[in-house]
Scaffold this motif. Structure first.
Motif, mmCIF file in Angstrom:
data_model
loop_
_atom_site.group_PDB
_atom_site.id
_atom_site.type_symbol
_atom_site.label_atom_id
_atom_site.label_comp_id
_atom_site.label_asym_id
_atom_site.label_seq_id
_atom_site.Cartn_x
_atom_site.Cartn_y
_atom_site.Cartn_z
ATOM 1 N N PHE A 7 0.843 -1.201 0.000
ATOM 2 C CA PHE A 7 0.000 0.000 0.000
ATOM 3 C C PHE A 7 0.879 1.252 0.000
ATOM 4 O O PHE A 7 0.643 2.189 -0.773
ATOM 5 C CB PHE A 7 -0.930 -0.010 1.220
ATOM 6 N N CYS A 11 1.039 4.143 -2.903
ATOM 7 C CA CYS A 11 0.753 5.558 -2.608
ATOM 8 C C CYS A 11 1.926 6.450 -2.996
ATOM 9 O O CYS A 11 1.742 7.497 -3.627
ATOM 10 C CB CYS A 11 0.455 5.740 -1.121
ATOM 11 N N LEU A 48 -6.088 0.857 -5.110
ATOM 12 C CA LEU A 48 -6.225 0.888 -3.647
ATOM 13 C C LEU A 48 -7.547 0.280 -3.182
ATOM 14 O O LEU A 48 -7.734 0.027 -1.997
ATOM 15 C CB LEU A 48 -6.111 2.326 -3.134
ATOM 16 N N THR A 80 -6.954 9.378 1.521
ATOM 17 C CA THR A 80 -5.604 8.882 1.786
ATOM 18 C C THR A 80 -4.628 10.015 1.522
ATOM 19 O O THR A 80 -4.626 10.604 0.434
ATOM 20 C CB THR A 80 -5.278 7.653 0.916
#
Length: 199
Positions: A7, A11, A48, A80
């Motif tokens: 993750f 990102c 995501l 996020t």
């Protein structure tokens, strides 16, 4: 741990908006670097979705949210954010403030990177969601990567100006779907997507 690292890598390599929310940015997606303090990812970013779904597909979480709200809440926002440690700028969200999303809602913070008082942990004034002023003890939401906190952000809280490493966090908000914040921030544009993730 593998999932968290995946993750974080996704990102960090994403194009993102240059503010805490897409709508408060200049609406241009760009590479994440030290030019800005905060970046926010597209709420519907496809790679995501599987991570969000795994987190939200949890009966215990739904029970806790319902118990706190007094009703079965809707997911009305996903945000996020990547906070850059080497930026010269500091976003106003790092000053003490309270959120006014609605009359009653709850926020879930998911830390994808380790945070502490000295490194990026959000601070919150304990009990101030029941007070008109900044009262209560200042607490830091410290934790290892993968830590989750449920907070009432009517309480006074702030981001952290102290950063030793980049910070990645997801904030998910639950309450009545149509509320002042979901209207102002245009979260209603994503309601169909949010309902697929959490119902």
């Amino acid at each position: 741990k593998e999932e968290i690292e995946k993750f974080v890598n996704l990102c960090s390599s994403s194009l993102a908006f240059n503010s805490t929310l897409p709508l408060t940015s200049d609406l241009k997606k760009r590479k994440i670097d030290e030019s800005f303090n905060y970046y926010s990812l597209d709420p519907e970013q496809k790679n995501l979705k599987e991570f969000y779904f795994k987190i939200l597909n949890n009966q215990k979480l739904k029970e806790i949210i319902k118990l706190y709200l007094g009703f079965s809440g809707n997911l009305f926002a996903i945000n996020t954010m990547v906070t850059k440690m080497d930026s010269k700028f500091r976003h106003p969200v790092t000053d003490m403030h309270r959120d006014f999303d609605d009359f009653h809602w709850i926020t879930m913070f998911i830390y994808w990177t380790e945070v502490s008082k000295e490194n990026g942990a959000t601070s919150i004034m304990s009990g101030s969601h029941r007070s008109k002023d900044i009262s209560g003890e200042k607490k830091y939401l410290e934790g290892k990567a993968g830590s989750v906190f449920l907070t009432d952000n009517l309480a006074f809280h702030s981001g952290n100006k102290n950063l030793k490493t980049d910070r990645i966090i997801t904030a998910m908000r639950f309450g009545k779907a149509l509320n002042p914040a979901s209207y102002i921030n245009k979260d209603y544009l994503f309601f169909q997507y949010f309902n697929e993730l959490y119902n």
